[in-house]
Design an enzyme around this catalytic site. Sequence first.
Site, PDB file in Angstrom:
ATOM      1  N   LEU A 119       0.873  -1.176   0.000  1.00 25.96           N
ATOM      2  CA  LEU A 119       0.000   0.000   0.000  1.00 25.96           C
ATOM      3  C   LEU A 119       0.904   1.219   0.000  1.00 25.96           C
ATOM      4  CD1 LEU A 119      -2.715  -1.024   2.652  1.00 25.96           C
ATOM      5  CD2 LEU A 119      -2.980  -0.951   0.172  1.00 25.96           C
ATOM      6  N   ASP A 120       0.457   2.299  -0.632  1.00 28.39           N
ATOM      7  CA  ASP A 120       1.255   3.534  -0.644  1.00 28.39           C
ATOM      8  C   ASP A 120       1.440   4.042   0.781  1.00 28.39           C
ATOM      9  OD1 ASP A 120       1.162   3.421  -3.395  1.00 28.39           O
ATOM     10  OD2 ASP A 120      -0.473   4.893  -3.555  1.00 28.39           O
ATOM     11  N   LYS A 121       2.431   4.901   0.948  1.00 27.27           N
ATOM     12  CA  LYS A 121       2.727   5.451   2.277  1.00 27.27           C
ATOM     13  C   LYS A 121       1.478   6.102   2.916  1.00 27.27           C
ATOM     14  CE  LYS A 121       5.954   8.630   4.480  1.00 27.27           C
ATOM     15  NZ  LYS A 121       7.070   9.546   4.273  1.00 27.27           N
ATOM     16  N   THR A 146      -1.648   5.496   2.190  1.00 22.92           N
ATOM     17  CA  THR A 146      -2.841   4.637   2.183  1.00 22.92           C
ATOM     18  C   THR A 146      -2.947   3.872   3.499  1.00 22.92           C
ATOM     19  OG1 THR A 146      -2.658   4.374  -0.211  1.00 22.92           O
ATOM     20  CG2 THR A 146      -4.026   2.772   0.940  1.00 22.92           C
ATOM     21  N   LYS A 199      -5.424   5.613  -7.454  1.00 24.96           N
ATOM     22  CA  LYS A 199      -5.217   7.066  -7.635  1.00 24.96           C
ATOM     23  C   LYS A 199      -5.149   7.407  -9.119  1.00 24.96           C
ATOM     24  CE  LYS A 199      -2.638   7.491  -3.321  1.00 24.96           C
ATOM     25  NZ  LYS A 199      -1.314   7.348  -2.753  1.00 24.96           N
TER      26      LYS A 199
END
Length: 264
Positions: free
Chosen positions: A101-103, A105, A214
């Site tokens: 997961l992105d930072k 998220t 996104k």
Amino acid sequence: MRLDRFLVESSIGTRQKVRDYVKAGLIKVNGKITIEPSIDVSEETDVIKYKDVIVELGKKRYYMFHKPGGCVTARTDSNCKTVMDYFSKENMEGIFHVGRLDKDTEGLLLFTNDGEFNKRLMSPEEDVKKTYFFWALGSLNDKEKELLEKGIYISKDEAITKPAKIEVVHEGIWKEFKSQLQVVKFYKAKGNNEKQSVVAGYLTISEGRKHQVKRMLKAVGCYVIYLKRVSIGELKLDEDLMQGEYRELKEDEIKLLMKDHYNE
Ligand code: URA
């Protein structure tokens, strides 16, 4: 098999670490502390304990983690807190995160030492659906929702996205949703946001391209300001888990995730 090998293969630690544990008197064989890592043990008949808990050879481990925003999905990072920093260091040898997961998220992230489980959830051919809740600046009309669902180009070098599902749950201006928008922590408005159009919803995808949610929303003019993964396949994030907490998956949850895999 040698005791140190038994402990390594049971994901207790690296070779060096398990030797340290043995020498520190943390390992019992049939009720007696042993400080000799090279002794022979039988995985069938000997009872081996680490800190008084029975060690099972090659035990597969599965964890559900509620990832907070602000940490990176990596084992180590020189600048930033990682998801691993939330786990107790013991018994984490050989455990890795399933996907990323992105930072910024939040939400459901799984961990395991089972390569087959990872493959099942991550291979694009397996078509496992992942659902994300989002808040975005902008709005979504029917045509844009149809594009998201049918497939959309998110970059000129990539294939069209696979079919997805979108469900919009809130649409309006920032002012109307002020209290719900308190979850937004990693977006700084340039000016007054009050009249800015916002949209919230669930997007379900079955691929795992970088920043995919996104980028899909950006392709229809929406800028994601909050993102949380709420489910993987039929497994939902346990909302009793606070951000930064984790727990072992239950037997039926593992079965739920693996079910179509072994039936094929
Ligand atoms: N899609 C994104 O854009 N970010 C994530 O962290 C996961 C999916």
